[in-house]
Design an enzyme around this catalytic site. Structure first.
Site, PDB file in Angstrom:
ATOM      1  N   GLY A  75       0.805  -1.218   0.000  1.00 42.38           N
ATOM      2  CA  GLY A  75       0.000   0.000   0.000  1.00 42.38           C
ATOM      3  C   GLY A  75       0.839   1.270   0.000  1.00 42.38           C
ATOM      4  N   ASN A 154      -8.256   4.018   8.573  1.00 43.41           N
ATOM      5  CA  ASN A 154      -7.703   2.852   9.257  1.00 43.41           C
ATOM      6  C   ASN A 154      -7.827   2.937  10.775  1.00 43.41           C
ATOM      7  OD1 ASN A 154      -5.779   4.911   8.240  1.00 43.41           O
ATOM      8  ND2 ASN A 154      -4.363   3.933   9.643  1.00 43.41           N
ATOM      9  N   GLN A 192      -8.036  -0.151   3.466  1.00 39.24           N
ATOM     10  CA  GLN A 192      -8.904  -0.674   4.532  1.00 39.24           C
ATOM     11  C   GLN A 192     -10.247  -1.144   3.990  1.00 39.24           C
ATOM     12  OE1 GLN A 192      -8.443  -1.133   7.883  1.00 39.24           O
ATOM     13  NE2 GLN A 192      -6.298  -0.558   7.705  1.00 39.24           N
ATOM     14  N   THR A 250      12.474  -7.331 -11.284  1.00 38.66           N
ATOM     15  CA  THR A 250      11.862  -8.631 -11.553  1.00 38.66           C
ATOM     16  C   THR A 250      10.579  -8.768 -10.752  1.00 38.66           C
ATOM     17  OG1 THR A 250      14.061  -9.554 -11.879  1.00 38.66           O
ATOM     18  CG2 THR A 250      12.270 -11.129 -11.529  1.00 38.66           C
ATOM     19  N   CYS A 351       0.443   2.848  15.107  1.00 36.67           N
ATOM     20  CA  CYS A 351       0.360   2.743  13.651  1.00 36.67           C
ATOM     21  C   CYS A 351       1.606   3.257  12.970  1.00 36.67           C
ATOM     22  CB  CYS A 351      -0.835   3.532  13.125  1.00 36.67           C
ATOM     23  SG  CYS A 351      -2.309   2.555  13.151  1.00 36.67           S
TER      24      CYS A 351
END
Ligand SMILES: *Cc1c(COP(=O)(O)O)cnc(C)c1O
Length: 410
Positions: A75, A154, A192, A250, A351
């Protein structure tokens, strides 16, 4: 939940355990099917085919074209690519708008934009955490090129009116085209939301959308950015030009497949998830309010807005998010005591890896004082949460709260 897990995990908004089906789907791509999708021999072509199948699965789930899905490592990277990618593709210094309650990956990308010479505006929210639309509309300038609003918060679970903003941006852009002003792109951080809400980019009216695997029972460090065809994005990573040049390196075939599997499972079960999680959340809130005095829910008091006909309901708060403020209790202490009892919940400040004493920017934005913000904890439920686990929490929580209150009043 893995069988060996003996603790009671109530922090699904932080991350989710990987679904066994996802694990099974990705396992062959670490060993047997290890080919590089850019190689032109058999194993490379096979890897390429599987990667493109995953891309197609995701595109179909969100109403996009395959070429509009850029795989990333989660994210935060997708958000950075959307915001800094648009910023660095501009010929002129431009203006960007977001809200005060975004995830730190958005807020800090905006800070980086200002260091690169752009202007930014942070729109405020009301006491429920809902974006102030009149303020958003007033914030637009001739040189505005991007608006970024999270789909669901969130920390407090508030669901923002993305489709409504999307419609308004579209209309605004028609006027701006006539005035020869730059078109405004609309990005939403849907990390979320992906487990319980509709992700159709056409219904939402978004040009850019971020989704990650870590919150939907997929691999951590898996994610994608939806970028509508034709959008100019400067890459963050230069190299061999993989992912249509937007993200070199890659490809992580295993995680792309895991993400596609996780999103398929999440979107297929979202109605049931909504119902199940809502019932569990309502049970827990009900019991907590019954047995514990002086407790308030941060964010919306209700989860749903009843329609006029009272038949359909619209979610206004994520059904798994319970952010509670216990007056006179130190949130950090409560979290640590709960940990000792085997329960895993979060304080909003956990957080970020910044100063743990910094109160949550989201709780401050909805009008809580510093002290109130630090008296709050977030309990977030998920598809492996059992009623019996919540019952155990209800047994210990009232005593724990009253003990902690006595400590602080002494
Ligand atoms: C978790 C989260 C992110 C960051 O995602 P990562 O995959 O951890 O980089 C961004 N935005 C929101 C709203 C989130 O909940």
């Amino acid at each position: 939940m893995p069988k060996v897990y003996k603790r009671i995990y109530l922090d699904y908004a932080a991350t989710t355990p990987m679904d066994a089906e996802v694990e099974k789907a990705i396992e062959p791509f670490f060993g047997v099917n290890f080919g590089n999708p850019s190689s032109l021999y058999k194993s490379g072509l096979a890897a390429k085919a599987e990667l493109e199948k995953a891309r197609q699965t995701i595109a179909a789930l969100i109403g996009a074209n395959r070429s509009e899905i850029i795989f990333t490592a989660g994210g935060s990277e997708s958000v950075n690519l959307a915001i800094l990618g648009v910023g660095r593709a501009q010929k002129n210094k431009s203006h960007f708008i977001t809200t005060e309650i975004e995830h730190h990956c958005v807020l800090n990308s905006f800070k980086a934009l200002t260091r690169e010479g752009h202007k930014t505006t942070f729109v405020s929210v009301d006491s429920n955490g809902l974006i102030k639309l009149d303020e958003l509309k007033k914030a637009v300038k001739p040189e505005t090129v991007l608006i970024s609003v999270m789909y669901a918060n969130n920390e407090i679970g508030t669901i923002e009116p993305i489709a409504e903003i999307g419609k308004w941006v579209k209309k605004l852009n028609q006027e701006r085209l006539q005035k020869k002003l730059p078109v405004i792109l609309f990005h939403t951080d849907a990390c979320q939301a992906a487990g319980v809400l509709d992700l159709d980019v056409n219904l939402l009216g978004v040009d850019l959308m971020t989704v990650n695997g870590s919150k939907i029972y997929g691999p951590k460090q898996s994610g994608f950015l939806f970028a509508k065809h034709g959008i100019m994005l400067e890459p963050l990573v230069y190299g061999g030009g993989q992912e249509s040049g937007f993200r070199s390196g890659t490809e992580n075939v295993a995680f792309a497949i895991g993400l596609a599997k996780a999103l398929s499972l999440a979107q297929a079960s979202k109605t049931k998830q909504r119902e199940d999680l809502l019932a569990l959340s309502k049970y827990l809130i009900d019991k907590i309010k019954k047995y514990i005095p002086d407790v308030l829910l941060n964010g919306y008091e209700e989860f749903e807005l009843k329609n006029d006909n009272n038949k359909n309901t619209n979610l206004i708060r994520l059904p798994n998010n319970i952010n509670l403020m216990f007056k006179g209790v130190e949130g950090e202490a409560l979290m640590l005591y709960l940990d000792a009892y085997g329960f895993e919940v979060s304080t909003a400040s956990a957080c970020s890896t910044g100063d743990p004493n910094e109160p949550s920017h989201v709780l401050l934005a909805i009008g809580r004082s510093k002290q109130e913000a630090q008296s709050s904890i977030r309990i977030s439920l998920g598809k492996y949460t059992k009623l019996s686990e919540l019952k155990r929490l209800v047994v210990i929580l009232p005593n724990l709260i009253s003990k902690l209150r006595k400590v602080t009043t002494q």
